[in-house]
Write an enzyme that holds these catalytic residues in place. Sequence first.
Site, short mmCIF file in Angstrom:
data_model
loop_
_atom_site.label_atom_id
_atom_site.label_comp_id
_atom_site.label_asym_id
_atom_site.label_seq_id
_atom_site.Cartn_x
_atom_site.Cartn_y
_atom_site.Cartn_z
N ASP A 54 0.82 -1.21 0.00
CA ASP A 54 0.00 0.00 0.00
C ASP A 54 0.86 1.26 0.00
O ASP A 54 0.68 2.16 0.84
CB ASP A 54 -0.94 0.03 1.22
CG ASP A 54 -1.68 -1.27 1.45
OD1 ASP A 54 -2.09 -1.88 0.45
OD2 ASP A 54 -1.84 -1.67 2.62
N GLU A 64 -11.39 -0.45 -3.45
CA GLU A 64 -10.67 0.19 -2.36
C GLU A 64 -9.51 1.01 -2.93
O GLU A 64 -9.41 1.21 -4.14
CB GLU A 64 -10.15 -0.86 -1.37
CG GLU A 64 -9.22 -1.89 -2.00
CD GLU A 64 -8.85 -3.04 -1.07
OE1 GLU A 64 -9.54 -3.21 -0.05
OE2 GLU A 64 -7.89 -3.74 -1.37
#
Length: 835
Positions: free
Chosen positions: A251, A455
């Site tokens: 991420d 997401e």
Amino acid sequence: MKRIIDGAASAPHLRRSRGRSMRLATALVGAAALVASPLAAFGSSAGYATPAAVIDAAVGAVVADPPAVPGNLLPDGRFVSDFSGWSATRGGTLALNADAASGAYSLQVTARENTQSGPFASVTGKLELGAVYRMTGKLKYDEGNATQQFNFTFCPANFNGCADYGHTFTKGEWGTFSQEFTAEAKHVGADWLFVETPWGSNALQAFSVDEVSLIKIADAPEQPAFTSLEKVQTKSVGDHNPLVGHKFGADPHHLVYNGRLYIYSTDDTQQYEVAAKDANGLPTQSNGYGAITRLNVMSTSDMVNWVDHGTVPIAREGGAAPWSRNSWAPAAIEKDGKVYLYFCDSGTGTAVVVGGSPLGPWTDPLGKKIIPDTVSPEYIAGGGFPAGMWLFDPEVFIDDDGQGYLYFGGNSQIGTAPNVQGPQNPKSTRVVKLKDDMVTLDGDPVEIDGPGMFEASSMFKHGDKYYYSYSSNFQVTPEPGKYPERGAIAYMMTDDPMDLTASQYAGVAFQNPATFFGAGNGGNNHSDMFEYKGGTYFTYHAQTRGAAWAAALGTPGATQGYRSVHIDELEFNADGTIKPITGTRAGVEQVENFDPYRTFEAETLAWQLGISTTQTDAASVEFPEHNGSGNMMLSAVDDGDFAGISGVDFGAGAATVSATVKPLVAGASIQVRLDDVDGPVVAEIPVDGAVGEWATVQAAVIGATGEHDVFFVFAGPEGAEPDADLVEVDNWSFTAAESLAFSVEVTTRCVAGKHLTQTVRVVNEDAVEVAFIAESAFGRRDLGVVLPGAGKTAAINTRSAEVPAGEVTVTATATVDGEQVQVQRLVATEAAACG
């Protein structure tokens, strides 16, 4: 008319219809791990005998069947006269269908009650780990959507841990499917291959398959002898991805601070440390994220040499926000000299800590989550956050006018009946303005309608356009120009950072990482776009470190979801849309040379083998602004381990190299090599300090001029255990050699039309006498001592009428202030020929 011959009458089977209870995305094009009830009953279907060539009643022609596929590991998928070996294990009715792609019949499934009710074939024990296979087939359907994805799926008997390979077909047409793959552990452990529509699609139409085959096209390669995971080269020398090879991270999000690029990431290493592992250290437990309470941070000024700054402790006791449980998916930004670091506390909300530098020290300005704890109860009660919406994956953005924005959220399906949204348009993310303090919301969040949303929100401005990107879900039905492929990074273009309706959808910027990196690199997708030093970049994660481990152990694909950070270049089309980004191991180019003439961190790495990094209490010399927040050092250093730095510019030459070290055994040494781990040795540093005490050690450098990759290679003393830790290293430093002023000119000319001569002309431009030696592949000439302001010439006979491109090395030696100074200069020569 075409005829349908029902095999059910002669092939009774038990049928049990059971839907999937859960599915998590883990591999290419909707690859997934399935969790369902164990199989309770297995069906079987006997064949229905018909001739190998029959008369087609509609046209009165003889229909010839295609030849059998050599090496087919499945039951005959031509369906010449029966469908022996194929079963309706999870529901549905199988029958031969005279509407065939070729030959007499295809196999049709009707009366489907769930998305697993397609034709099944046993593959138990048929696939070899590491071998390469090709799966092909044809499929047709006549009901439902104009286009529909169908998956060719491998599953074990308990349907837990499957692999899907999907293809989109067009209604009313026979379409062809073909997929090559390297067999992973989940393929080898599979008991079934079956054809299905994707879970969550509600597509239960009848369909037919034909010409289905599975063949091995390459044996598994021989693997090198495995010693330990530490000795696996997870980042090849010369490649720039992953950013580091000694730890996991996911991420990623950028921060530019004082002209330096920092990358924050979720610390997957922390989860790996607590995961179940096999005897070799390979994780046997999937990355569940629950143990992650800290965030990684590393930095660079040249895009390829990365300083490992360790981790930022966030959640639980000892963290900057001890009330939080987890820290995932960071997003950072600088404002007025402060760093605002946002993170998600698992899936329950988003929080922020504030630092005085990229490494802190950190303060918690709110003592609670900014989402949802500071969101008005009226907004939440009014349905502002529908059931099932994940309040995580923050993104922070400051516009040119100073206005801050926070983006967050996710999920592929939210809401309650009858108002369930998803997976085509789940509307599961939000944007909200921030007040000037960057920690207070300015109004209620606004809905984002990202087609196929899942997401990983990201916002980026290029020119006068805003680019909102996100990861698509694994249930969306792709439609060019309207809906993205599954597990991809999709994006929207807008003139307003809060106007993010579905009409702003612009396409797919980046496919799922498995598209580029193969087995074990599927699963979730998370990225960030940014500009730095005139370039535009795309950072994301892939499971390449874990994939290298698994390959070394002969279990390709067994990565279990532990991820590594990558960066590749991002480019735009003339209309402002993003050119499709390619994930690579080569990565991006180095944007500036590395300056060795200073004290720099030993944990500055372009490449490494075997080493780890550990926090030390010693203050950082290179980053004093970070002192008080941690400094790192090289540790777990064994014989043969190395640390490499890319593009080091020694200029006219280095004189010495020094290191701050703590010897752990007596008699170790560090070789400084150029251009490769086995390249020429230009220095050997004796690690001769007292064992267990910090010391500075030094060695002379001979022959390090110009630009080179540099490798610090560690060697143990004779008789030491091969896995003994040798030394800890805090920093390195080079000093430049005294420079000598001189010029060199090399010309190549043909003599008597028979051979080429390299003529070397040197001019001493210094104030002292200088001795010169010239050397090439064809010989060596001593020009002797040259007085200040004078010059000399020497010729090197190549004895050839034709020579390739090469170089001449000129070594200048002089005594300056009582000390000998030596400088080498390389002069490139072009290819030449007589005549």
